[in-house]
Structures are given as C-alpha cells and as structure tokens.
Design an enzyme around this catalytic site. Structure first.
Site, PDB file in Angstrom:
ATOM      1  N   CYS A  24     -12.306  -6.341  -8.397  1.00  0.00           N
ATOM      2  CA  CYS A  24     -12.885  -6.095  -7.222  1.00  0.00           C
ATOM      3  C   CYS A  24     -12.696  -7.631  -6.230  1.00  0.00           C
ATOM      4  O   CYS A  24     -12.366  -7.379  -5.488  1.00  0.00           O
ATOM      5  CB  CYS A  24     -13.864  -4.982  -5.813  1.00  0.00           C
ATOM      6  SG  CYS A  24     -14.188  -3.652  -6.851  1.00  0.00           S
ATOM      7  N   HIS A  68      -1.288   1.017   4.812  1.00  0.00           N
ATOM      8  CA  HIS A  68      -0.414   0.373   4.562  1.00  0.00           C
ATOM      9  C   HIS A  68      -0.618  -0.985   4.618  1.00  0.00           C
ATOM     10  O   HIS A  68       0.346  -1.537   4.775  1.00  0.00           O
ATOM     11  CB  HIS A  68       1.142   0.348   4.001  1.00  0.00           C
ATOM     12  CG  HIS A  68       0.897   1.684   2.797  1.00  0.00           C
ATOM     13  ND1 HIS A  68       0.875   2.852   3.476  1.00  0.00           N
ATOM     14  CD2 HIS A  68       2.060   1.887   1.924  1.00  0.00           C
ATOM     15  CE1 HIS A  68       1.737   3.678   2.751  1.00  0.00           C
ATOM     16  NE2 HIS A  68       1.307   3.337   1.703  1.00  0.00           N
ATOM     17  N   GLU A 107     -13.076   5.733  -0.315  1.00  0.00           N
ATOM     18  CA  GLU A 107     -12.945   4.823  -1.156  1.00  0.00           C
ATOM     19  C   GLU A 107     -11.752   5.038  -2.326  1.00  0.00           C
ATOM     20  O   GLU A 107     -10.709   4.694  -2.876  1.00  0.00           O
ATOM     21  CB  GLU A 107     -12.516   3.843  -2.075  1.00  0.00           C
ATOM     22  CG  GLU A 107     -14.037   3.091  -2.489  1.00  0.00           C
ATOM     23  CD  GLU A 107     -14.423   1.255  -2.795  1.00  0.00           C
ATOM     24  OE1 GLU A 107     -14.688   0.998  -0.922  1.00  0.00           O
ATOM     25  OE2 GLU A 107     -14.561   1.539  -3.683  1.00  0.00           O
TER      26      GLU A 107
END
Length: 118
Positions: A24, A68, A107
């Site tokens: 991550c 986005h 997520e």
C-alpha cells in the site's frame, strides 16, 4: 427507520506511513463501495423517509469530486486510509444530507469501515 443507498466509484491512493515494502506504500487503486444511511420518520403524505433521488443529489457531487482521482491530492489527506477517508466523506456529505447517521465505506467487497460521526 433507516434508509440507505449504495454508490461505487474508483480512486487511487498511497499510504506513506506504512513500512517500506508494504504493497500500500505505492500508488494503487480501489473500486470503493459507499453505503449512505439516513434516518427519519415515515412521512404520512409521501409514505417515505426521504426521496432516494434527493439522497442521490446530496451524495453525487461528493463522489464526482473523488471518482478517478488520486485521493492524496484531492482530499488533502496526507495518509488517506479508509478510516480517514470515511471521515472526510462524512464531513462532505453531512451538510448536504442532515439526516445522515452512518456510512459504510468498503475498499474491497470484503473489507471496509463503518462510520457514524462523532
């Protein structure tokens, strides 16, 4: 009674404070799943708590802001974990939807958080 509506959007982030080598730490993306819960009494006239269209109008601009994008840039969060991002979303949605009582932010389809404000 609780009423809810689900939304999804795609965004990227990176977590600068995880250990080196953690996956991550690099920029990566998720398809986020957001469920927004509003609470109220059933209107005798309309027979509902809230028009789903009104709920959508309150949430849609917030989602359009992050869809986005790179969350580290657009949210101002240095470390946009799902937990911190859920608080950010709450703070953007709550003024637009006063009956908001809870959000669930995933997520992945199997991992996420539930936030009920402070």
């Amino acid at each position: 009674m609780l009423l809810y509506k689900q939304f999804s959007f795609d965004a990227a982030h990176f977590l600068p404070y995880v250990p080196n080598g953690h996956k991550c730490k690099s920029v990566h993306g998720h398809t986020y799943y957001l469920t927004v819960f509003a609470e109220g009494k059933i209107s005798q006239k309309e027979g509902w708590i809230l028009d789903y269209n009104d709920l959508k109008k309150a949430v849609k601009p917030v989602i359009e802001c992050v869809d986005h994008t790179l969350l580290n840039n657009i949210t101002g969060l240095e470390n946009p974990t799902t937990e911190l991002f859920s608080v950010w979303l709450w703070n953007k949605i709550k003024p637009r939807l006063p009956s908001l009582v809870k959000i669930e932010l995933k997520e992945t389809p199997t991992a996420g958080v539930i936030y009920e404000g402070e």
